[in-house]
Design an enzyme around this catalytic site. Structure first.
Site, PDB file in Angstrom:
ATOM      1  N   PRO A  70     -34.268 -25.342  -3.726  1.00 19.53           N
ATOM      2  CA  PRO A  70     -33.942 -24.123  -2.980  1.00 19.53           C
ATOM      3  C   PRO A  70     -33.821 -22.911  -3.892  1.00 19.53           C
ATOM      4  O   PRO A  70     -33.227 -22.970  -4.970  1.00 19.53           O
ATOM      5  CB  PRO A  70     -32.607 -24.474  -2.332  1.00 19.53           C
ATOM      6  N   CYS A  71     -34.416 -21.815  -3.435  1.00 17.31           N
ATOM      7  CA  CYS A  71     -34.633 -20.689  -4.333  1.00 17.31           C
ATOM      8  C   CYS A  71     -34.074 -19.373  -3.824  1.00 17.31           C
ATOM      9  O   CYS A  71     -34.373 -18.330  -4.393  1.00 17.31           O
ATOM     10  CB  CYS A  71     -36.139 -20.521  -4.560  1.00 17.31           C
ATOM     11  N   GLN A  72     -33.254 -19.403  -2.757  1.00 14.77           N
ATOM     12  CA  GLN A  72     -32.783 -18.136  -2.208  1.00 14.77           C
ATOM     13  C   GLN A  72     -32.068 -17.293  -3.263  1.00 14.77           C
ATOM     14  O   GLN A  72     -32.147 -16.077  -3.267  1.00 14.77           O
ATOM     15  CB  GLN A  72     -31.845 -18.379  -1.021  1.00 14.77           C
ATOM     16  N   PHE A  74     -32.792 -17.190  -6.367  1.00 10.26           N
ATOM     17  CA  PHE A  74     -33.740 -16.714  -7.362  1.00 10.26           C
ATOM     18  C   PHE A  74     -34.678 -15.641  -6.823  1.00 10.26           C
ATOM     19  O   PHE A  74     -35.222 -14.845  -7.572  1.00 10.26           O
ATOM     20  CB  PHE A  74     -34.624 -17.871  -7.850  1.00 10.26           C
ATOM     21  N   ASN A 110     -41.224 -22.977  -7.437  1.00  9.01           N
ATOM     22  CA  ASN A 110     -40.221 -21.966  -7.140  1.00  9.01           C
ATOM     23  C   ASN A 110     -40.858 -20.584  -7.032  1.00  9.01           C
ATOM     24  O   ASN A 110     -42.053 -20.422  -7.282  1.00  9.01           O
ATOM     25  CB  ASN A 110     -39.111 -21.973  -8.192  1.00  9.01           C
TER      26      ASN A 110
END
Length: 307
Positions: A70-72, A74, A110
């Site tokens: 999960p990349c929210q 980043f 990502n």
């Protein structure tokens, strides 16, 4: 290869690996609707559970572990991103499972923003963490449009090879470019991709072919910009409120927002891939996915390998 998939979502990455001939033996996600979509289209081997609560020993031994952690925290779309964002720590669960399973390979995906977070120091830390497990690590920023996806979507693709494996992964050569040349086809435009999709207001048999009635205003903000039919779509995001409307791309005709089916087509999901959930949930699943066409190109590069 036998594949374990972490943070699988609706299964875009997994579908690409399957299309390339690989075998998904176990998958996991915490988003209930996404897991329902995955089970409906791909298989029952997915676990609906918090990754923190899954002991490594119950996960089967794979040839490769894949996952877009999960990349929210980043994402460049998150203006409040920070290296201490708790959502950024989920990659440590991938580290834990890699440490315990020691597969020959891993693939992590990502957003572009991960490269610049804290002047690149966060990304270097992530690479170091992977390397400390005994892997040779390489990465590349890839644009999905360069591989035939009708969308400008940049993603960082990290490949790890266990140090005792005498193999060097080679990233796939792009097949498309902004302008057609002797080497490349022209990027696939939104207009081309949606050309054969019927009008959602007329009788049709497509699943998920519904759109949000959230007011369409062109003011330059995300979700409120005209969509040029002659170019790939902008990046489809997973951002939005419970109504699911504010970040759904406008249709090129400028009269409505795209349907879930149209968004899925721009993400390169097959027409018969049916999503489970309401409009907001389905759009979130689509926006979080890796385009299967890009995933297949990445996965194909392992096909000449003998383990």
């Amino acid at each position: 290869m036998n594949v374990v998939s972490l943070f699988s979502g609706a299964g875009g990455l997994d579908l690409g690996f399957i299309q390339a001939g690989h075998n998904i033996i176990w998958a996991n996600d915490i988003f209930k609707d996404a897991v329902s979509t995955y089970r409906h289209n791909i298989g029952d081997h997915i676990s609906l559970q918090d990754i923190h609560e899954i002991p490594s020993e119950i996960i089967p031994n794979p040839d490769i572990i894949i996952g877009g952690f999960p990349c929210q925290g980043f994402s460049v779309a998150n203006t409040g991103r920070h290296e201490n964002d708790e959502r950024n720590k989920l990659y440590l669960e991938m580290i834990r499972i890699l440490h315990d399973k020691k597969p020959p390979f891993f693939m992590a995906e990502n957003v572009k923003g991960i490269l610049s977070l804290n002047h690149g120091m966060v990304f270097q830390t992530i690479l170091s963490d992977f390397q400390s497990l005994g892997y040779r690590v390489q990465y590349r920023l890839m644009n999905a449009a360069d591989y035939g996806v009708p969308q400008t979507r940049y993603r960082v693709i990290i490949i790890g090879t266990r140090e005792d494996i005498p193999y060097t992964y080679t990233y796939p050569e792009q097949t498309h470019a902004k302008d057609a040349t002797l080497m490349y086809k022209k990027w696939v435009s939104v207009g081309e991709a949606l050309n054969n999709i019927p009008d959602p207001d007329l009788p049709n048999d497509l699943s998920n072919h519904v759109y949000s009635k959230y007011k369409l205003i062109f003011n330059g903000y995300l979700g409120h910009r005209p969509t040029d039919p002659n170019k790939p779509a902008p990046t489809i995001t997973a951002r939005g409120d419970d109504r699911g409307g504010v970040v759904i791309l406008p249709h090129p005709n400028g009269k409505r927002r795209m349907t879930c089916r149209e968004l899925a087509t721009i993400q390169s999901f097959p027409l018969d891939f049916e999503f489970i959930g309401g409009i907001s949930s389905v759009c979130r699943q689509i926006g979080n996915a890796v385009p299967p066409i890009l995933a297949k190109a990445i996965a194909n590069q392992f096909n000449h390998l003998t383990l």
